[in-house]
Write an enzyme that holds these catalytic residues in place. Structure first.
Site, PDB file in Angstrom:
ATOM      1  N   GLN A 151     153.286  33.313  37.326  1.00 37.59           N
ATOM      2  CA  GLN A 151     154.212  32.509  38.294  1.00 37.59           C
ATOM      3  C   GLN A 151     154.047  31.176  38.112  1.00 37.59           C
ATOM      4  OE1 GLN A 151     153.247  34.440  42.761  1.00 37.59           O
ATOM      5  NE2 GLN A 151     151.646  34.698  41.320  1.00 37.59           N
ATOM      6  N   ASP A 207     153.790  25.489  34.466  1.00 40.33           N
ATOM      7  CA  ASP A 207     152.983  24.398  33.877  1.00 40.33           C
ATOM      8  C   ASP A 207     152.910  24.622  32.291  1.00 40.33           C
ATOM      9  OD1 ASP A 207     150.750  26.513  33.392  1.00 40.33           O
ATOM     10  OD2 ASP A 207     149.838  25.618  35.105  1.00 40.33           O
ATOM     11  N   HIS A 233     158.731  32.424  37.288  1.00 42.45           N
ATOM     12  CA  HIS A 233     159.266  31.108  38.087  1.00 42.45           C
ATOM     13  C   HIS A 233     159.675  30.053  37.376  1.00 42.45           C
ATOM     14  CE1 HIS A 233     156.646  32.406  42.004  1.00 42.45           C
ATOM     15  NE2 HIS A 233     157.769  33.436  41.731  1.00 42.45           N
ATOM     16  N   CYS A 277     177.398  22.782  33.381  1.00 45.30           N
ATOM     17  CA  CYS A 277     177.644  23.883  32.543  1.00 45.30           C
ATOM     18  C   CYS A 277     176.587  24.983  32.245  1.00 45.30           C
ATOM     19  CB  CYS A 277     177.850  23.096  30.968  1.00 45.30           C
ATOM     20  SG  CYS A 277     176.382  22.277  30.284  1.00 45.30           S
ATOM     21  N   CYS A 291     172.942  16.046  31.559  1.00 41.84           N
ATOM     22  CA  CYS A 291     173.178  17.007  30.625  1.00 41.84           C
ATOM     23  C   CYS A 291     173.610  16.167  29.337  1.00 41.84           C
ATOM     24  CB  CYS A 291     174.267  18.031  31.006  1.00 41.84           C
ATOM     25  SG  CYS A 291     174.364  19.116  29.764  1.00 41.84           S
ATOM     26  N   CYS A 294     177.520  17.832  28.758  1.00 40.47           N
ATOM     27  CA  CYS A 294     178.437  17.454  29.662  1.00 40.47           C
ATOM     28  C   CYS A 294     178.322  16.609  30.486  1.00 40.47           C
ATOM     29  CB  CYS A 294     178.874  18.728  30.318  1.00 40.47           C
ATOM     30  SG  CYS A 294     177.883  19.130  31.779  1.00 40.47           S
ATOM     31  N   GLY A 351     144.012  34.588  40.359  1.00 45.00           N
ATOM     32  CA  GLY A 351     144.382  33.384  40.833  1.00 45.00           C
ATOM     33  C   GLY A 351     145.602  32.986  41.409  1.00 45.00           C
ATOM     34  N   THR A 352     146.015  34.112  42.151  1.00 45.56           N
ATOM     35  CA  THR A 352     147.198  34.103  42.971  1.00 45.56           C
ATOM     36  C   THR A 352     146.946  34.620  44.462  1.00 45.56           C
ATOM     37  OG1 THR A 352     149.488  34.763  43.421  1.00 45.56           O
ATOM     38  CG2 THR A 352     147.993  36.364  42.183  1.00 45.56           C
ATOM     39  N   SER A 353     147.375  33.789  45.460  1.00 44.34           N
ATOM     40  CA  SER A 353     147.279  34.143  46.901  1.00 44.34           C
ATOM     41  C   SER A 353     147.708  35.389  47.418  1.00 44.34           C
ATOM     42  CB  SER A 353     147.709  33.037  47.681  1.00 44.34           C
ATOM     43  OG  SER A 353     148.847  32.945  47.498  1.00 44.34           O
TER      44      SER A 353
HETATM   45  P1  OAD Z   1     148.574  29.838  45.666  1.00 42.63           P
HETATM   46  O1  OAD Z   1     148.396  28.204  45.745  1.00 42.63           O
HETATM   47  O2  OAD Z   1     149.507  30.180  46.926  1.00 42.63           O
HETATM   48  O3  OAD Z   1     147.225  30.643  45.377  1.00 42.63           O
HETATM   49  C1  OAD Z   1     146.198  30.233  44.622  1.00 42.63           C
HETATM   50  C2  OAD Z   1     145.231  31.066  44.557  1.00 42.63           C
HETATM   51  O4  OAD Z   1     144.237  30.764  43.603  1.00 42.63           O
HETATM   52  C3  OAD Z   1     144.531  31.241  45.885  1.00 42.63           C
HETATM   53  O5  OAD Z   1     144.195  32.672  46.392  1.00 42.63           O
HETATM   54  C4  OAD Z   1     143.130  30.426  45.807  1.00 42.63           C
HETATM   55  O6  OAD Z   1     141.995  31.095  46.322  1.00 42.63           O
HETATM   56  C5  OAD Z   1     143.078  30.932  44.244  1.00 42.63           C
HETATM   57  N1  OAD Z   1     141.971  30.078  43.331  1.00 42.63           N
HETATM   58  C6  OAD Z   1     141.988  28.521  43.753  1.00 42.63           C
HETATM   59  N2  OAD Z   1     141.165  27.989  42.737  1.00 42.63           N
HETATM   60  C7  OAD Z   1     140.997  29.081  41.863  1.00 42.63           C
HETATM   61  C8  OAD Z   1     139.949  28.972  40.705  1.00 42.63           C
HETATM   62  N3  OAD Z   1     139.458  27.988  40.293  1.00 42.63           N
HETATM   63  N4  OAD Z   1     139.745  30.588  39.999  1.00 42.63           N
HETATM   64  C9  OAD Z   1     140.408  31.535  40.820  1.00 42.63           C
HETATM   65  N5  OAD Z   1     141.204  31.526  41.768  1.00 42.63           N
HETATM   66  C10 OAD Z   1     141.184  30.155  42.460  1.00 42.63           C
HETATM   67  O7  OAD Z   1     149.524  29.877  44.436  1.00 42.63           O
HETATM   68  P2  OAD Z   1     150.161  31.210  43.675  1.00 42.63           P
HETATM   69  O8  OAD Z   1     149.991  32.496  44.334  1.00 42.63           O
HETATM   70  O9  OAD Z   1     150.682  31.098  42.412  1.00 42.63           O
HETATM   71  O10 OAD Z   1     156.436  28.871  43.408  1.00 42.63           O
HETATM   72  O11 OAD Z   1     151.562  30.787  44.607  1.00 42.63           O
HETATM   73  C11 OAD Z   1     152.760  31.613  44.081  1.00 42.63           C
HETATM   74  C12 OAD Z   1     154.166  30.627  44.300  1.00 42.63           C
HETATM   75  O12 OAD Z   1     154.165  29.843  45.528  1.00 42.63           O
HETATM   76  C13 OAD Z   1     154.170  29.609  43.117  1.00 42.63           C
HETATM   77  O13 OAD Z   1     154.583  29.930  41.789  1.00 42.63           O
HETATM   78  C14 OAD Z   1     155.134  28.505  43.666  1.00 42.63           C
HETATM   79  C15 OAD Z   1     154.471  28.462  45.228  1.00 42.63           C
HETATM   80  O14 OAD Z   1     155.586  28.136  45.957  1.00 42.63           O
HETATM   81  C16 OAD Z   1     157.171  28.144  43.172  1.00 42.63           C
HETATM   82  O15 OAD Z   1     157.042  26.873  42.845  1.00 42.63           O
HETATM   83  C17 OAD Z   1     158.399  28.811  42.953  1.00 42.63           C
END
Ligand code: OAD
Length: 237
Positions: A98, A101, A116, A127, A144, A147, A184-186
């Site tokens: 997601q 970077d 994402h 365009c 762009c 265009c 590392g995703t919430s």
């Molecule tokens: P979040 O900021 O929602 O969640 C980050 C997760 O990483 C949390 O569960 C933290 O506990 C965990 N975390 C933090 N530091 C860590 C570490 N050092 N090691 C392991 N885990 C760690 O980020 P995402 O789940 O990626 O969308 O968020 C999803 C999407 O929401 C993103 O892609 C973005 C955002 O709005 C867009 O920009 C389209």
């Protein structure tokens, strides 16, 4: 639990990895949620939505320029590098990230779906051309080369749909994997939040690696807590 996961990984011919902002947190890139998260300080609907861009493209580009500066000054960390090594060891391997970077590719991962988008790509609102652009700072707002239309970040904003091709590839990878790592995703943003359940329903062993518990922690086969930069390299020992 880590030992069990390592054994399963060692025997797996197909592994899929889903990553979120937490894997880049150890590189010094702020996450979105939580106390220090970007969405705690800024409102996503004012900076990361098509309506915000239509209202004020300069403001949106100023925010993305700030994030470009931040990311350009940082590097992939041991967790990204460990996934490069894991890819070398496994027959069929895919990262679904997601993160925008570009750190997985920068580290050397080959098979990456950036569902994402990517902060280093721009798309013409007129365009439709997508182009690589690594300008830091970038002209605000940029236009762009073909265009002269207004460029936008090639990022999926709130309220927008994911690229169907990326989504199809992701679902193939979820369907075919024996082990799914969610790092590392919430686990609150869909469709990525559903990927664990999808892979589990197909028979995969699903493990979550995260600093903190998430809404997915009770659904997975193994929830392991710690920093990604420590946990992911440990999987390779
Ligand atoms: P979040 O900021 O929602 O969640 C980050 C997760 O990483 C949390 O569960 C933290 O506990 C965990 N975390 C933090 N530091 C860590 C570490 N050092 N090691 C392991 N885990 C760690 O980020 P995402 O789940 O990626 O969308 O968020 C999803 C999407 O929401 C993103 O892609 C973005 C955002 O709005 C867009 O920009 C389209």
């Amino acid at each position: 639990m880590l030992r069990d996961l390592k054994t399963r990984l060692a025997g797996a011919a197909a592994v899929t990895v889903v990553t979120g902002a937490g894997i880049s947190a150890d590189s010094g890139i702020p996450t979105f949620r939580g106390n220090d998260g970007l969405w705690n300080k800024y409102r996503p609907e004012e900076l990361a939505s098509p309506e915000a861009f239509a209202r004020d493209p300069r403001l949106v580009w100023t925010w993305y320029n700030w994030r470009r500066e931040l990311i350009a000054a940082k590097q992939p960390n041991p967790a990204h590098h460990a996934l490069v090594e894991l890819e070398r060891r496994v027959n069929t391997f895919r990262i679904i990230t997601q993160n925008v970077d570009g750190f997985h590719s920068l580290a050397g991962s080959q098979s990456v779906s950036e569902i994402h988008g990517n902060i280093w790509k721009v798309r013409c609102t007129q365009c439709g051309r997508v182009a690589a652009n690594r300008d830091v700072p970038i002209a605000v707002p940029p236009c762009c080369a073909v265009c002269r239309g207004l460029l936008r970040p090639h990022i999926v904003w709130f309220g927008e749909s994911l690229d169907p091709g990326e989504l199809r590839q992701s679902h193939d990878a979820l369907r075919d994997c024996e082990v799914l790592l969610i790092i590392g995703t919430s686990g609150v943003v869909y469709p990525a939040a559903s990927f664990g359940a999808v892979a589990k329903a197909r028979g995969a062993f699903v493990a979550e690696l995260n600093r903190d518990p998430t809404p997915q922690s009770d659904l997975v086969d193994a929830a392991i807590h710690g920093a990604a930069k420590d946990l992911v390299p440990e999987l390779l020992d």
